[in-house]
Scaffold this motif. Structure first.
Motif, PDB file in Angstrom:
ATOM      1  N   UNK A  87       0.816  -1.223   0.000  1.00 20.87           N
ATOM      2  CA  UNK A  87       0.000   0.000   0.000  1.00 20.87           C
ATOM      3  C   UNK A  87       0.845   1.268   0.000  1.00 20.87           C
ATOM      4  N   UNK A  88       2.093   1.153   0.450  1.00 21.63           N
ATOM      5  CA  UNK A  88       3.012   2.298   0.457  1.00 21.63           C
ATOM      6  C   UNK A  88       4.385   1.866  -0.068  1.00 21.63           C
ATOM      7  N   UNK A  89       4.471   1.544  -1.356  1.00 22.25           N
ATOM      8  CA  UNK A  89       5.727   1.014  -1.907  1.00 22.25           C
ATOM      9  C   UNK A  89       6.891   1.991  -1.822  1.00 22.25           C
ATOM     10  N   UNK A  90       6.606   3.277  -1.724  1.00 22.32           N
ATOM     11  CA  UNK A  90       7.677   4.280  -1.715  1.00 22.32           C
ATOM     12  C   UNK A  90       8.634   4.107  -0.538  1.00 22.32           C
ATOM     13  N   UNK A  91       8.206   3.383   0.510  1.00 21.87           N
ATOM     14  CA  UNK A  91       9.100   3.193   1.661  1.00 21.87           C
ATOM     15  C   UNK A  91      10.323   2.350   1.291  1.00 21.87           C
ATOM     16  N   UNK A  92      10.221   1.578   0.201  1.00 20.11           N
ATOM     17  CA  UNK A  92      11.359   0.749  -0.244  1.00 20.11           C
ATOM     18  C   UNK A  92      12.158   1.400  -1.362  1.00 20.11           C
ATOM     19  N   UNK A  93      11.806   2.615  -1.732  1.00 19.89           N
ATOM     20  CA  UNK A  93      12.466   3.224  -2.889  1.00 19.89           C
ATOM     21  C   UNK A  93      13.959   3.457  -2.653  1.00 19.89           C
ATOM     22  N   UNK A  94      14.341   3.806  -1.427  1.00 16.60           N
ATOM     23  CA  UNK A  94      15.761   4.038  -1.143  1.00 16.60           C
ATOM     24  C   UNK A  94      16.606   2.814  -1.438  1.00 16.60           C
ATOM     25  N   UNK A  95      16.139   1.634  -1.002  1.00 21.54           N
ATOM     26  CA  UNK A  95      16.860   0.389  -1.291  1.00 21.54           C
ATOM     27  C   UNK A  95      16.832   0.066  -2.784  1.00 21.54           C
ATOM     28  N   UNK A  96      15.681   0.329  -3.410  1.00 15.45           N
ATOM     29  CA  UNK A  96      15.563   0.100  -4.856  1.00 15.45           C
ATOM     30  C   UNK A  96      16.591   0.925  -5.613  1.00 15.45           C
TER      31      UNK A  96
END
Length: 339
Positions: free
Chosen positions: A236-245
């Motif tokens: 529901x909030x994928x942006x929380x993993x963007x840093x690792x991505x």
């Protein structure tokens, strides 16, 4: 424009090429001749794409869709080689004929296979990176109510159905999605800037050794990215993993960019001087198809709802590259040490 510029500002070069008395004009003729036959090969491939894109053999499965992309690349590459051999200008044909000796050396194919890994992956990732940011972080699936053709996010099922609506889910734009334009340039910049560093390290420690280290690093980054993508997809909030991505993708660009320099160095010392240039040119031309194939693979995988599959497949490919590089150029007693 290029013809006019070459005529006026390249005419002071020493005599060279296929027609020394009129080198600028004739070399331009040969250049555009080969450009035209290349465009014809590409056109035939495009026609094949258009006429076969609805074929059940290529649309009924993800494997068929990906196989379709590889088929188009194969058609374009084979036709271009045949055109160069049989309908290019005679002087060019003669020079191409002399360069065919590179295809009798198995190391031509090994280094091309390795160069697809680095240059092909680099330009493929460059084309895929922005789209993956959009597809993975740009949209989220939310619960809501559809009433009179309009979807309203939130609420509860009981109230929705009491008002005559239909409760369900819909995909909407993620209001917290990262700005694609802010990050899309980073990967290509990192890969391009690190390439000469990879070459310099290879001059000091050996291209095959640098390539070996980077293959291990790159494989780990691809597997890590695949795991992250599979866990991020549908959040529901994928942006929380963007840093690792972003971190893992920059690692992929760093390693593939480094290997661009290290494999170039290996080719330069692995082959005789009169063969190194043709091998570099041929391997680069084949690897450049990565700009088409890898984004196409991601496109198919995203459409199937499993973009991580492409990353796992690439990681598997990198493992095979690592085996070849280690066996022929790195291990004790290898066939060609010191390259």
């Amino acid at each position: 424009v290029s013809a006019v510029a070459a005529f006026f500002w390249m005419s002071n070069h020493p005599d060279h090429g296929n027609h020394p008395k009129h080198e600028t004009i004739m070399n331009l003729v040969y250049f555009y001749w080969l450009e035209i036959v290349a465009l014809i090969a590409a056109l035939i491939s495009v026609i094949t794409l258009i006429t076969t894109r609805a074929s059940p053999a290529f649309t009924s499965s993800a494997g068929g869709k990906i196989g379709h992309k590889f088929l188009l690349v194969l058609i374009a590459a084979v036709l271009e080689h045949l055109f160069m051999l049989y309908i290019s200008p005679k002087p060019v044909k003669e020079r191409v004929g002399k360069q065919l000796v590179i295809f009798k050396d198995k190391h031509t194919y090994i280094m091309t296979y390795l160069y697809i890994m680095c240059f092909g992956s680099f330009i493929g990732y460059s084309g895929s990176f922005p789209k993956l940011i959009t597809d993975l972080f740009g949209y989220i699936t939310v619960d809501g109510c559809t009433n009179e053709g309009e979807f309203l996010q939130g609420g509860d099922q009981e109230t929705c159905e009491a008002d005559g609506g239909v409760w369900g889910q819909a995909e909407i734009t993620n209001p917290n999605a990262p700005n694609v334009f802010k990050f899309a340039w980073m990967g290509a910049a990192v890969g391009s800037l690190i390439r000469p560093i990879g070459g310099m390290l290879s001059d000091k420690y050996g291209g095959a050794r640098v390539t070996m280290i980077m293959i291990i690093w790159c494989t780990a980054a691809a597997i890590g990215q695949a795991i992250l993508v599979s866990k991020t997809r549908g959040l529901p909030n994928p942006e929380k993993n963007f840093g690792w991505f972003l971190f893992l993708f920059l690692n992929l660009f760093f390693t593939t960019g480094s290997m661009n320099g290290s494999t170039f160095r290996t080719i330069g010392v692995l082959f005789p001087a009169d063969q190194a240039g043709p091998v570099l040119g041929w391997s680069s031309a084949i690897a450049s198809y990565g700009a088409f194939v890898i984004p196409a693979m991601f496109g198919v995988a995203i459409a199937e709802g499993a973009p991580e599959v492409t990353l796992y497949a690439l990681a598997g490919y990198y493992v095979t590259c690592g085996f070849l590089n280690f066996w022929y150029y790195v291990r004790p007693g290898c066939e060609r040490p010191g390259v």
